[in-house]
Design a protein around this motif. Sequence first.
Motif, PDB file in Angstrom:
ATOM      1  N   GLN A   1      37.626  43.000  24.913  1.00 54.74           N
ATOM      2  CA  GLN A   1      36.169  43.131  24.886  1.00 54.74           C
ATOM      3  C   GLN A   1      35.527  41.758  25.077  1.00 54.74           C
ATOM      4  O   GLN A   1      35.789  40.833  24.310  1.00 54.74           O
ATOM      5  CB  GLN A   1      35.724  43.727  23.547  1.00 54.74           C
TER       6      GLN A   1
ATOM      7  N   ARG B   1      37.448  39.538  22.480  1.00 53.62           N
ATOM      8  CA  ARG B   1      38.022  40.179  21.300  1.00 53.62           C
ATOM      9  C   ARG B   1      39.144  41.091  21.768  1.00 53.62           C
ATOM     10  O   ARG B   1      38.970  41.874  22.712  1.00 53.62           O
ATOM     11  CB  ARG B   1      36.951  40.977  20.545  1.00 53.62           C
TER      12      ARG B   1
ATOM     13  N   SER C   1      41.452  49.191  21.793  1.00 52.75           N
ATOM     14  CA  SER C   1      40.928  49.844  22.988  1.00 52.75           C
ATOM     15  C   SER C   1      40.964  48.940  24.217  1.00 52.75           C
ATOM     16  O   SER C   1      40.634  49.379  25.317  1.00 52.75           O
ATOM     17  CB  SER C   1      39.479  50.278  22.735  1.00 52.75           C
TER      18      SER C   1
END
Length: 659
Positions: free
Chosen positions: A302, A295, A299
């Motif tokens: 992932q 993903r 941030s």
Amino acid sequence: MRILLFLLFSLTAYAKSPITHETMWLMKRIGAPNPSPDGKWIVFSVTEPAYDPKDTVSDLWIMPANQSAPPRKLTHTKAAESGVAWSPDSTTIAFSTKREGDDDTQIYILSLSGGEAARLTQLPGGASSPQFSPDGKSILFTAQAKDRTPRKYNARVYEGFPIRNWDHWLDGSSPRLYALALTPGAKERDLLSGTKLAAEPGFDGAGSNSDGDLQPVWSPDSSAIIFTATTTHNASAYSPDPTHLYLVPAAGGEPKRITTGKDSYANPYFAPGGDLYALEEKVGPKVYSLSRVVRIAASGVQPVTASLDRSITTFAVHGSTLYALAEESGHEKLFIGDRALPMSSGAYFNLAIPSKTQSLALYANFESATSPSEIVRIDPATGTHIALTSFNKAAADQIDWLPTRHFWFTSKAGRKIHNMITLPPAFDPNRKYPLVVFIHGGAHNMSRDQFHQRWNMHLLASPGYVILTTNYTGSTGFGEAFAQAIQGDPLKTPGDEINQAVDEAIQQFPFLDSTRIAAGGASYGGHLANWLQATTTRFQCLYSHAGLINLESQWGTSDSIYHREINNGGPVWEQGPVWRTQNPIRYAANFKTPILLTVGERDFRVPLNQTLENWSILQRLRIPSRLIVFPDENHWILKGENSRFFYQQLHAWLAEHLR
């Protein structure tokens, strides 16, 4: 008497026959399912092949997803349509095709309410891969930008690598991304023209067998487009060539790279909830790595399938659940998260889920060695599927064939090795049958339980042979470490395992005749056939299509070279042990087995020089051999009459030596 005649007639009418090349070749080719966003319809292509390419017909078909009516044709032209995309309101489709008046493929749209398809583009060089924006106001597509400056000379000039790809010389073209507003008089916009990214000398898209594919997708708010690209393609002679994800505003501007690091990212996908997913491959000292789903978040990246030791081919998300297809032990299975649904035969391809439905619906192509491809709906609760099409069922039901049998053995190195055998028509377990070994290519590939036109195991078996296929070390579908274990050992261990597989098969199946055995394969399977020529005389004959004979000249003439250096432990001039000890040509003094060599003259992956070097050795040593060159074929034999001739020649070769 009348009853007896009726019974005889009935038995004759319903008797099954061995598969023929004509039966195999004329099976309809069913394309990927494309469900409408609202889940009510499925559009797919159906190709009706012919031996004369001019007589081949390919059209789009549509069917209601609830099977309330049979499939019907949407288009009625000979030219194939590709890249089907739905409008967000499920009323219109877009596709690329080449119709009357087109010099190249162009983008067309077709309303399901009726009428003819309307051409949207008329770009020199063509256009492909259309996609509607989520707001329905625009459409994007890809094209190739080429230098069309007139010139009087005929020459190719290069200053960097690569210069060829698969079956054609590179012409300096570059992939482009266009957006077109769906308003009267609107003009397409080249979103990459004038950008620093597109001006990079190593700029290209993804894909190793075709010109670079940018794999574009719209952002959920229609404001931007995510695509896949590399800027290091010109360095692929001496370093990895990873691809990354980029974002470009729909209004234009300089693309921004949104993935970082040295790993490779491709196949961007926005889930209905708005999350961005992609496939990630690790880039490092290994020649192979799994494709894992990740993903892409603000941030960072992932992991999603980090614990799944299988390589993902296609995937989709519904709710919070990931559904993916991955190879495993001769099948391509559906995985829900890390869990595979049980599968006793066949393989799924082209997973698709409607994007705007609350209830889950999973569609895919399914095929097995005895079931040509059809579209199915998969029930994840039961691990079963329901066939939605049956274009090939009647023809398949008339063929005398048996399902593929699977067996395993433990190699001398302690690895579990998967194998399959295909039985001949009218099989009698009390008879003795010659054994023909087929070695898959790749090497990072897998022999599967599937119906195949290029290498159809039942057609190969049809004269009365048992076919053995082995997923040797280096094959996919058995974990990353198993596939990586071929590095630094490209031919010896796989060759040993093929020999052991023959021993195991003879021990397990008493209907095999141990005195009549042949072996061969294509691409990496051809490499291994040539390695068997160098290392054993147990086979009565061999066959090698597009097979490497010389590691060194293959490195120097293939369109792709750096991974060979990695696999063989360093550049060729350093003459590390692999270059010297696992190079078939260095063992030419051992060659003794009759061998059939076949090759496509347009093959730039395993170029013609490999087969010619092999042929020269065989002729010099006066080893019984036959050479067949297909001038208009590439790495694969794709034309109907060429394929029929190939099978005739292969069967004649086997009959001559297996008697």
